[in-house]
Design a protein around this motif. Structure first.
Motif, PDB file in Angstrom:
ATOM      1  N   PRO A   1       0.793  -1.233   0.000  1.00 23.22           N
ATOM      2  CA  PRO A   1       0.000   0.000   0.000  1.00 23.22           C
ATOM      3  C   PRO A   1       0.823   1.281   0.000  1.00 23.22           C
ATOM      4  N   HIS A   2       2.065   1.217   0.423  1.00 21.76           N
ATOM      5  CA  HIS A   2       2.919   2.410   0.470  1.00 21.76           C
ATOM      6  C   HIS A   2       3.604   2.693  -0.868  1.00 21.76           C
ATOM      7  N   LYS A   3       3.483   1.794  -1.836  1.00 20.95           N
ATOM      8  CA  LYS A   3       4.114   1.967  -3.150  1.00 20.95           C
ATOM      9  C   LYS A   3       3.117   2.516  -4.164  1.00 20.95           C
ATOM     10  N   GLN A   4       3.633   3.275  -5.145  1.00 20.22           N
ATOM     11  CA  GLN A   4       2.800   3.730  -6.264  1.00 20.22           C
ATOM     12  C   GLN A   4       2.616   2.567  -7.226  1.00 20.22           C
ATOM     13  N   VAL A   5       1.392   2.266  -7.592  1.00 18.89           N
ATOM     14  CA  VAL A   5       1.095   1.165  -8.501  1.00 18.89           C
ATOM     15  C   VAL A   5       0.609   1.746  -9.829  1.00 18.89           C
ATOM     16  N   ILE A   6       1.187   1.243 -10.910  1.00 14.14           N
ATOM     17  CA  ILE A   6       0.780   1.638 -12.252  1.00 14.14           C
ATOM     18  C   ILE A   6       0.384   0.365 -12.987  1.00 14.14           C
ATOM     19  N   ALA A   7      -0.878   0.295 -13.413  1.00 11.88           N
ATOM     20  CA  ALA A   7      -1.377  -0.859 -14.162  1.00 11.88           C
ATOM     21  C   ALA A   7      -1.328  -0.531 -15.652  1.00 11.88           C
ATOM     22  N   VAL A   8      -0.650  -1.349 -16.417  1.00 11.02           N
ATOM     23  CA  VAL A   8      -0.606  -1.214 -17.871  1.00 11.02           C
ATOM     24  C   VAL A   8      -1.464  -2.349 -18.417  1.00 11.02           C
ATOM     25  N   ILE A   9      -2.557  -1.980 -19.103  1.00  8.39           N
ATOM     26  CA  ILE A   9      -3.529  -2.985 -19.506  1.00  8.39           C
ATOM     27  C   ILE A   9      -4.117  -2.623 -20.868  1.00  8.39           C
ATOM     28  N   GLY A  10      -4.423  -3.633 -21.633  1.00  8.56           N
ATOM     29  CA  GLY A  10      -5.064  -3.405 -22.924  1.00  8.56           C
ATOM     30  C   GLY A  10      -6.524  -3.029 -22.749  1.00  8.56           C
ATOM     31  N   ASP A  11      -7.106  -2.461 -23.777  1.00 10.80           N
ATOM     32  CA  ASP A  11      -8.490  -2.005 -23.695  1.00 10.80           C
ATOM     33  C   ASP A  11      -9.467  -3.150 -23.434  1.00 10.80           C
ATOM     34  N   GLY A  12      -9.228  -4.302 -24.022  1.00 11.35           N
ATOM     35  CA  GLY A  12     -10.104  -5.451 -23.785  1.00 11.35           C
ATOM     36  C   GLY A  12     -10.010  -5.937 -22.351  1.00 11.35           C
ATOM     37  N   GLY A  13      -8.799  -6.061 -21.849  1.00 11.46           N
ATOM     38  CA  GLY A  13      -8.598  -6.480 -20.463  1.00 11.46           C
ATOM     39  C   GLY A  13      -9.169  -5.488 -19.470  1.00 11.46           C
ATOM     40  N   TYR A  14      -9.053  -4.220 -19.804  1.00  8.46           N
ATOM     41  CA  TYR A  14      -9.601  -3.165 -18.953  1.00  8.46           C
ATOM     42  C   TYR A  14     -11.115  -3.308 -18.829  1.00  8.46           C
ATOM     43  N   GLN A  15     -11.766  -3.549 -19.947  1.00  7.75           N
ATOM     44  CA  GLN A  15     -13.217  -3.689 -19.911  1.00  7.75           C
ATOM     45  C   GLN A  15     -13.661  -4.995 -19.255  1.00  7.75           C
ATOM     46  N   MET A  16     -12.810  -6.007 -19.264  1.00 15.70           N
ATOM     47  CA  MET A  16     -13.163  -7.269 -18.621  1.00 15.70           C
ATOM     48  C   MET A  16     -12.945  -7.252 -17.112  1.00 15.70           C
ATOM     49  N   THR A  17     -12.270  -6.234 -16.600  1.00 16.06           N
ATOM     50  CA  THR A  17     -11.983  -6.181 -15.157  1.00 16.06           C
ATOM     51  C   THR A  17     -12.503  -4.888 -14.536  1.00 16.06           C
ATOM     52  N   MET A  18     -13.615  -4.386 -15.038  1.00 15.50           N
ATOM     53  CA  MET A  18     -14.193  -3.137 -14.527  1.00 15.50           C
ATOM     54  C   MET A  18     -14.513  -3.195 -13.038  1.00 15.50           C
ATOM     55  N   GLN A  19     -14.835  -4.377 -12.506  1.00 17.77           N
ATOM     56  CA  GLN A  19     -15.190  -4.476 -11.101  1.00 17.77           C
ATOM     57  C   GLN A  19     -14.041  -4.045 -10.193  1.00 17.77           C
ATOM     58  N   GLU A  20     -12.810  -4.146 -10.676  1.00 22.03           N
ATOM     59  CA  GLU A  20     -11.681  -3.696  -9.870  1.00 22.03           C
ATOM     60  C   GLU A  20     -11.691  -2.187  -9.667  1.00 22.03           C
ATOM     61  N   LEU A  21     -12.252  -1.438 -10.625  1.00 22.11           N
ATOM     62  CA  LEU A  21     -12.356   0.007 -10.442  1.00 22.11           C
ATOM     63  C   LEU A  21     -13.237   0.339  -9.246  1.00 22.11           C
ATOM     64  N   GLY A  22     -14.311  -0.416  -9.061  1.00 19.15           N
ATOM     65  CA  GLY A  22     -15.180  -0.224  -7.910  1.00 19.15           C
ATOM     66  C   GLY A  22     -14.455  -0.504  -6.610  1.00 19.15           C
ATOM     67  N   THR A  23     -13.627  -1.538  -6.596  1.00 26.66           N
ATOM     68  CA  THR A  23     -12.858  -1.867  -5.398  1.00 26.66           C
ATOM     69  C   THR A  23     -11.829  -0.788  -5.107  1.00 26.66           C
ATOM     70  N   ILE A  24     -11.188  -0.276  -6.148  1.00 28.44           N
ATOM     71  CA  ILE A  24     -10.218   0.815  -5.966  1.00 28.44           C
ATOM     72  C   ILE A  24     -10.910   2.030  -5.369  1.00 28.44           C
ATOM     73  N   MET A  25     -12.096   2.354  -5.868  1.00 27.76           N
ATOM     74  CA  MET A  25     -12.843   3.496  -5.337  1.00 27.76           C
ATOM     75  C   MET A  25     -13.287   3.248  -3.896  1.00 27.76           C
ATOM     76  N   GLN A  26     -13.741   2.030  -3.610  1.00 26.93           N
ATOM     77  CA  GLN A  26     -14.220   1.697  -2.270  1.00 26.93           C
ATOM     78  C   GLN A  26     -13.111   1.852  -1.237  1.00 26.93           C
ATOM     79  N   TYR A  27     -11.912   1.416  -1.572  1.00 27.72           N
ATOM     80  CA  TYR A  27     -10.786   1.516  -0.646  1.00 27.72           C
ATOM     81  C   TYR A  27     -10.035   2.839  -0.776  1.00 27.72           C
TER      82      TYR A  27
END
Length: 77
Positions: A8-34
């Protein structure tokens, strides 16, 4: 998201393709929740890359539903 939870103390950068991004949208909700800070770089090529690669390598280039029409990912940035 998993990398941010593990370090949690490190900066995280996710590099992802557009298809993968759309297939893992639920992670955006988790990022917002936390309320985590995760930078996301989307590589937009309008294809489901892994599906397209599998079609090319194993199915004689018979592409099925690999091309996508994406939203404007940068519109609200």
């Amino acid at each position: 998201m998993g990398a941010k939870m593990a370090m949690p103390h490190k900066q995280v950068i996710a590099v992802i393709g557009d298809g993968g991004y759309q297939m893992t949208m639920q992670e955006l909700g988790t990022i917002m929740q936390y309320q985590d800070s995760v930078k996301i770089l989307v590589l937009n090529n309008n294809f489901l890359g892994m599906v397209s690669s599998g079609s090319k390598l194993f199915h004689g280039k018979r592409y099925s539903f690999t091309e996508m029409q994406n939203p404007d990912f940068g519109k609200n940035c």
